[in-house]
Design a protein around this motif. Structure first.
Motif, PDB file in Angstrom:
ATOM      1  N   VAL A   1       0.840  -1.199   0.000  1.00 30.73           N
ATOM      2  CA  VAL A   1       0.000   0.000   0.000  1.00 30.73           C
ATOM      3  C   VAL A   1       0.877   1.252   0.000  1.00 30.73           C
ATOM      4  O   VAL A   1       1.727   1.435   0.880  1.00 30.73           O
ATOM      5  CB  VAL A   1      -0.937   0.012   1.216  1.00 30.73           C
ATOM      6  N   HIS A   2       0.640   2.124  -0.980  1.00 31.98           N
ATOM      7  CA  HIS A   2       1.409   3.353  -1.157  1.00 31.98           C
ATOM      8  C   HIS A   2       0.476   4.559  -1.151  1.00 31.98           C
ATOM      9  O   HIS A   2      -0.699   4.446  -1.522  1.00 31.98           O
ATOM     10  CB  HIS A   2       2.156   3.353  -2.498  1.00 31.98           C
ATOM     11  N   ALA A   3       1.024   5.715  -0.794  1.00 34.64           N
ATOM     12  CA  ALA A   3       0.273   6.966  -0.828  1.00 34.64           C
ATOM     13  C   ALA A   3       1.128   8.065  -1.451  1.00 34.64           C
ATOM     14  O   ALA A   3       2.334   8.136  -1.211  1.00 34.64           O
ATOM     15  CB  ALA A   3      -0.162   7.383   0.573  1.00 34.64           C
ATOM     16  N   SER A   4       0.495   8.911  -2.249  1.00 34.14           N
ATOM     17  CA  SER A   4       1.183  10.061  -2.834  1.00 34.14           C
ATOM     18  C   SER A   4       1.059  11.251  -1.897  1.00 34.14           C
ATOM     19  O   SER A   4       0.299  11.226  -0.920  1.00 34.14           O
ATOM     20  CB  SER A   4       0.587  10.400  -4.196  1.00 34.14           C
ATOM     21  N   GLU A   5       1.771  12.335  -2.216  1.00 36.47           N
ATOM     22  CA  GLU A   5       1.672  13.534  -1.390  1.00 36.47           C
ATOM     23  C   GLU A   5       0.270  14.116  -1.414  1.00 36.47           C
ATOM     24  O   GLU A   5      -0.174  14.743  -0.456  1.00 36.47           O
ATOM     25  CB  GLU A   5       2.683  14.585  -1.870  1.00 36.47           C
ATOM     26  N   SER A   6      -0.450  13.900  -2.514  1.00 36.44           N
ATOM     27  CA  SER A   6      -1.818  14.416  -2.606  1.00 36.44           C
ATOM     28  C   SER A   6      -2.834  13.531  -1.890  1.00 36.44           C
ATOM     29  O   SER A   6      -4.001  13.892  -1.771  1.00 36.44           O
ATOM     30  CB  SER A   6      -2.223  14.540  -4.083  1.00 36.44           C
ATOM     31  N   GLY A   7      -2.384  12.367  -1.402  1.00 33.55           N
ATOM     32  CA  GLY A   7      -3.281  11.476  -0.678  1.00 33.55           C
ATOM     33  C   GLY A   7      -3.872  10.360  -1.516  1.00 33.55           C
ATOM     34  O   GLY A   7      -4.628   9.540  -0.987  1.00 33.55           O
ATOM     35  N   SER A   8      -3.537  10.291  -2.803  1.00 28.98           N
ATOM     36  CA  SER A   8      -4.044   9.191  -3.619  1.00 28.98           C
ATOM     37  C   SER A   8      -3.290   7.914  -3.281  1.00 28.98           C
ATOM     38  O   SER A   8      -2.139   7.947  -2.839  1.00 28.98           O
ATOM     39  CB  SER A   8      -3.921   9.518  -5.106  1.00 28.98           C
ATOM     40  N   LEU A   9      -3.947   6.784  -3.489  1.00 28.96           N
ATOM     41  CA  LEU A   9      -3.400   5.493  -3.101  1.00 28.96           C
ATOM     42  C   LEU A   9      -3.067   4.654  -4.327  1.00 28.96           C
ATOM     43  O   LEU A   9      -3.756   4.716  -5.347  1.00 28.96           O
ATOM     44  CB  LEU A   9      -4.397   4.727  -2.227  1.00 28.96           C
ATOM     45  N   ALA A  10      -2.019   3.849  -4.198  1.00 31.09           N
ATOM     46  CA  ALA A  10      -1.663   2.850  -5.205  1.00 31.09           C
ATOM     47  C   ALA A  10      -1.293   1.575  -4.463  1.00 31.09           C
ATOM     48  O   ALA A  10      -0.565   1.613  -3.466  1.00 31.09           O
ATOM     49  CB  ALA A  10      -0.506   3.317  -6.078  1.00 31.09           C
ATOM     50  N   VAL A  11      -1.803   0.455  -4.956  1.00 32.32           N
ATOM     51  CA  VAL A  11      -1.542  -0.833  -4.313  1.00 32.32           C
ATOM     52  C   VAL A  11      -0.939  -1.786  -5.333  1.00 32.32           C
ATOM     53  O   VAL A  11      -1.526  -2.016  -6.395  1.00 32.32           O
ATOM     54  CB  VAL A  11      -2.821  -1.448  -3.718  1.00 32.32           C
ATOM     55  N   ILE A  12       0.234  -2.323  -5.020  1.00 34.03           N
ATOM     56  CA  ILE A  12       0.834  -3.398  -5.807  1.00 34.03           C
ATOM     57  C   ILE A  12       0.377  -4.719  -5.216  1.00 34.03           C
ATOM     58  O   ILE A  12       0.501  -4.945  -4.005  1.00 34.03           O
ATOM     59  CB  ILE A  12       2.373  -3.324  -5.785  1.00 34.03           C
ATOM     60  N   ALA A  13      -0.176  -5.597  -6.068  1.00 34.37           N
ATOM     61  CA  ALA A  13      -0.582  -6.935  -5.639  1.00 34.37           C
ATOM     62  C   ALA A  13       0.467  -7.934  -6.116  1.00 34.37           C
ATOM     63  O   ALA A  13       0.742  -8.033  -7.312  1.00 34.37           O
ATOM     64  CB  ALA A  13      -1.943  -7.284  -6.210  1.00 34.37           C
ATOM     65  N   VAL A  14       1.069  -8.653  -5.156  1.00 36.84           N
ATOM     66  CA  VAL A  14       2.073  -9.674  -5.452  1.00 36.84           C
ATOM     67  C   VAL A  14       1.450 -11.038  -5.158  1.00 36.84           C
ATOM     68  O   VAL A  14       1.160 -11.356  -3.999  1.00 36.84           O
ATOM     69  CB  VAL A  14       3.347  -9.489  -4.610  1.00 36.84           C
ATOM     70  N   LEU A  15       1.250 -11.826  -6.207  1.00 36.93           N
ATOM     71  CA  LEU A  15       0.609 -13.131  -6.069  1.00 36.93           C
ATOM     72  C   LEU A  15       1.630 -14.196  -5.667  1.00 36.93           C
ATOM     73  O   LEU A  15       2.808 -14.109  -6.015  1.00 36.93           O
ATOM     74  CB  LEU A  15      -0.059 -13.521  -7.381  1.00 36.93           C
ATOM     75  N   PHE A  16       1.151 -15.217  -4.951  1.00 36.47           N
ATOM     76  CA  PHE A  16       1.990 -16.340  -4.543  1.00 36.47           C
ATOM     77  C   PHE A  16       1.355 -17.648  -4.994  1.00 36.47           C
ATOM     78  O   PHE A  16       0.146 -17.833  -4.850  1.00 36.47           O
ATOM     79  CB  PHE A  16       2.139 -16.385  -3.012  1.00 36.47           C
ATOM     80  N   LYS A  17       2.187 -18.546  -5.509  1.00 35.73           N
ATOM     81  CA  LYS A  17       1.755 -19.904  -5.815  1.00 35.73           C
ATOM     82  C   LYS A  17       2.541 -20.864  -4.930  1.00 35.73           C
ATOM     83  O   LYS A  17       3.621 -20.531  -4.418  1.00 35.73           O
ATOM     84  CB  LYS A  17       1.997 -20.241  -7.286  1.00 35.73           C
ATOM     85  N   GLU A  18       2.010 -22.075  -4.728  1.00 35.83           N
ATOM     86  CA  GLU A  18       2.704 -23.044  -3.885  1.00 35.83           C
ATOM     87  C   GLU A  18       3.927 -23.604  -4.601  1.00 35.83           C
ATOM     88  O   GLU A  18       3.899 -23.866  -5.801  1.00 35.83           O
ATOM     89  CB  GLU A  18       1.766 -24.169  -3.472  1.00 35.83           C
TER      90      GLU A  18
END
Length: 299
Positions: free
Chosen positions: A183-200
């Motif tokens: 979870v990331h936030a910019s100075e203006s307050g907008s959010l960006a989320v990187i999703a990292v998937l996992f497999k077995e």
């Protein structure tokens, strides 16, 4: 509540450290000389500083473990249950209205993406002290300031990462055993989320470092006293991604979140997956309708 005000409220609570704010990054090249001691007055050695400290918020100390059932508590949202599950999140609190009424909700199934030449993600994550929090819904790892993401023309700072099982996002209808949300936030307050998937597959070394220290109690935080790893160790080498605008996947389900779903999964062992599921057997929101949103895929 006005959406912008709500987003500010969400950001404030989402990025909370718990009991104390993280220390600022120190220069890796600057050393502070110790004060010289008189030879005639030997100084007793200080006890070694523990690598981890553990705290439980006073208001949470009496609560049951996070995996205990809360389904019938009308003031608590959950992932299952007749009263508090995802279908009823909007009824629990008026501030959660977007969970039912929003038109750009997450997570989604990625099956028809438009291939485009997008700027590569630029990620600069440094070594960080960590505060591992059991917030009752997931394991959340808060990081120090100073780790950055540049994506699609905007710069964001990493605030925390957390985990869901199974993965909230689906690729061609398939949900993976686990996902990490950065979870990331910019100075203006907008959010960006990187999703990292996992497999077995093989055991993941970063999870090997984190999992033995998972807090067992709701509201408990276990903090590293040293900078022991970089969140970059939870990223694959290939950073090609899918992207769309969506929402937080937990109440209040605020929208205008930039999602960046990495195409290359990491591996974790079945034992690591089972360890997380001892705390949270299932903590994923159901898939949401795209409602005409376009998903882009980086070349």
């Amino acid at each position: 509540m006005h959406q912008s005000a709500l987003l500010c409220l969400v950001l404030s609570s989402l990025l909370t450290w718990g009991n104390e704010a993280p220390a600022a990054h120190e220069s890796a090249t600057t050393a502070v000389p110790s004060k010289p001691k008189p030879a005639s007055k030997p100084v007793a050695a200080k006890p070694a500083k523990p690598l981890f400290t553990s705290t439980v918020a006073p208001s949470e100390a009496a609560k049951p473990a996070a995996h205990a059932a809360h389904e019938e508590d009308p003031n608590h949202w959950s992932y299952e249950g007749k009263l508090t599950g995802p279908a009823n999140w909007a009824r629990i609190n008026p501030a959660y209205g977007l969970c039912a009424e929003g038109q750009a909700q997450s997570p989604v199934n990625v099956d028809k993406a438009q291939l485009q030449k997008l700027e590569p993600l630029k990620i600069t994550y440094g070594l960080s002290k960590l505060a591992i929090l059991n917030n009752g819904h997931t394991i959340q790892v808060n990081v120090e300031p100073g780790s950055w993401l540049e994506a699609l023309g905007e710069r964001y700072e990493l605030k925390q990462f957390h985990f869901h099982t199974p993965s909230e996002e689906a690729i061609n209808g398939r949900r993976f055993p686990l996902v990490a949300h950065m979870v990331h936030a910019s100075e203006s307050g907008s959010l960006a989320v990187i999703a990292v998937l996992f497999k077995e597959g093989r055991a993941n070394p970063t999870l090997d470092a984190l999992w033995p220290r998972l807090p067992e109690e709701h509201g408990e935080t276990r903090s590293y006293s040293e900078r022991v790893l970089s969140p970059a160790s939870l990223l694959p080498d290939n950073l090609r991604f899918f992207t769309l605008k969506g929402s937080l996947t937990t109440p209040p389900c605020s929208e205008e979140v930039r999602w960046l779903i990495l195409k290359t999964p990491l591996e974790l062992s079945s034992a690591q997956l089972e360890r997380f599921r001892q705390f949270f057997p299932m903590n994923a929101r159901p898939l949401q309708a795209l409602n005409g949103r376009e998903i882009l895929e980086s070349e």
